[in-house]
Motif scaffolding. Structure first.
Motif: not given
Length: 450
Positions: A405-420
């Motif tokens: 799960g943490l790797e997925r969140l880091r990938e999303a943050a790298k592409h500019g997503f602000k909310r999960a």
């Protein structure tokens, strides 16, 4: 005087043998199950070692050596193979006609030619056709050896004389063994040709690529034994009309299975795509209903993909449930969970689900994005464009964590997503601090946040 090869017929259902062919197996009664098989002669029995020393040894006595790998020059192919080519490995590559299997492997042989001499064996095309393809792709490798042959014994004879480091066979279904009378492409011929080429690879340390045909359902044609014999099985996938191609590893003895490689078809052949998440996301000018971004994981790589849903009133008595890239039976189950535990009924609505880019998702992390996209389309309310969602939904309406799960969140943050919006258990550890994270335990909580 050479000993005449002998054959027998083996039932593919029960394994019973017969000296002659019959329409029905005498042991189990199965129809059209007898296939021809060559009996090994004495010379083959004496030299039939595949790899390794004779006799049993203790596990602690086996000396582990680092497996040498050779990069192919195509980063995405190296990723799928587990880091590069392994000497003596046998790799089966299957895919639809015209998707680019021959193009990819011809590019690989040309890129490896300065360091690893190669041999391209074609049983479907003439040498002129192969040369024209190389010229069209702008490939300059005048020292690459080409062979147009379908007899597996003659192919092995040429390989023994040339001793290449990498060999491509296009395709395994066109080869035949002179010891069998069955037609090329039959179960017995494919099995015998694969066994002989595997023996050659193990004894001589040659990395062998086998191109395989696929059936209408997308599985590799021929006996399932073919996938058991080889070391690696790769599937070449792509949507009709799309320039993007995906290679998926379903079996790999030298690396991780379910690894994914992405290529783009250009005028000069297949080019690796270093950032595949960018091509699987639609850039809408403004938020649209029924669109949700999720993070899936293919092998060791997290990918951002867009899940789209269209919910419309059904004009028929039985509403339709259609999925592209997801399992259709799971959609029906998830809609029942949302009806029971969230009070949202779609029993009179047609529900269409699509994963953008032709990606096929088999993991349960798509459960929550699927339901959120369906609800967004039903209510005609778009979701925020900077929100990413993933999570597994249970039959009791609970949200279960998904792996990495943490790797997925880091990938999303790298592409500019602000909310999960993710399962609460996936926030343990050190999640990204620049994202607004919502950990939920029930489906109703997740839908309430939207």
């Amino acid at each position: 005087m050479a000993q005449k090869p002998k054959t027998q017929y083996v039932c593919s259902e029960c394994g019973a043998t017969s000296p002659k062919w019959a329409g029905q197996c005498g042991e189990c009664g199965a129809w059209n199950s007898l296939t021809e098989q060559a009996l090994p002669v004495a010379a083959l029995r004496r030299g039939g070692q595949y790899a390794g020393a004779e006799g049993a040894r203790r596990l602690g006595e086996v000396k582990l050596e680092k497996t040498p790998r050779q990069a192919t020059g195509l980063d995405e192919l190296d990723r799928v193979l587990g880091g590069g080519l392994v000497p003596g490995s046998v790799i089966l590559l299957g895919g639809d006609p015209g998707i680019g299997k021959s193009t990819l492997l011809l590019q690989t042989l040309v890129a490896l030619q300065p360091t690893l001499p190669g041999l391209y064996v074609t049983g479907e095309e003439s040498l002129d056709q192969v040369a024209l393809r190389a010229q069209r792709l702008g490939l300059a490798a005048f020292d690459l050896q080409l062979l147009a042959e379908t007899s597996v014994e003659r192919i092995i004879q040429q390989a023994e004389a040339l001793l290449p480091k990498v060999m491509v066979v296009d395709s395994i279904q066109t080869l035949f063994s002179e010891n069998l009378t069955a037609a090329p492409g039959s179960v017995s011929q494919v099995r015998e040709a694969a066994a002989l080429l595997t023996r050659l690879a193990k004894q001589r340390g040659i990395c062998v690529f086998l191109i395989g045909h696929v059936t209408k359902e997308g599985a590799i044609a021929g006996p399932r034994l073919l996938e058991h014999i080889v070391d690696t099985v790769l599937y070449f996938e792509g949507e009709a009309g799309s320039r993007y191609r995906v290679i998926r590893a379903v079996k790999n003895r030298f690396g991780a299975a379910n690894e994914l490689g992405v290529f783009a078809m250009t005028e000069h052949g297949l080019k690796p795509v270093s950032n595949p998440s960018a091509i699987f996301l639609s850039r809408h000018e403004e938020p649209v209903p029924g669109s949700v971004i999720m993070v899936t994981r293919e092998g060791s790589r997290p990918l951002l993909v867009e899940v789209q849903a269209l919910v419309a009133e059904s004009p028929f008595g039985q509403p339709r449930r259609v999925t592209l890239g997801l399992e259709q039976n799971r959609l029906a189950m998830l809609l029942a969970v949302m009806h029971r535990h969230a009070g949202v009924a779609m029993f009179d609505q047609d529900v269409f689900i699509n994963v953008v880019g032709g990606v096929k998702i088999s993991e349960t992390a798509a459960d929550l994005p699927l339901l959120c996209a369906a609800l967004s389309s039903l209510r005609n309310r778009p979701l925020p464009a900077d929100t990413v969602i993933f999570g597994e939904v249970g039959l009791a309406g609970e949200l279960r964590p998904v792996p990495h799960g943490l790797e997925r969140l880091r990938e999303a943050a790298k592409h500019g997503f602000k909310r999960a919006i993710v399962p609460k258990a996936n926030l343990q550890g050190h999640p990204p601090k620049d994202m607004e994270l919502h950990g939920v335990t029930r489906l109703t909580e997740a839908l309430g946040l939207l």
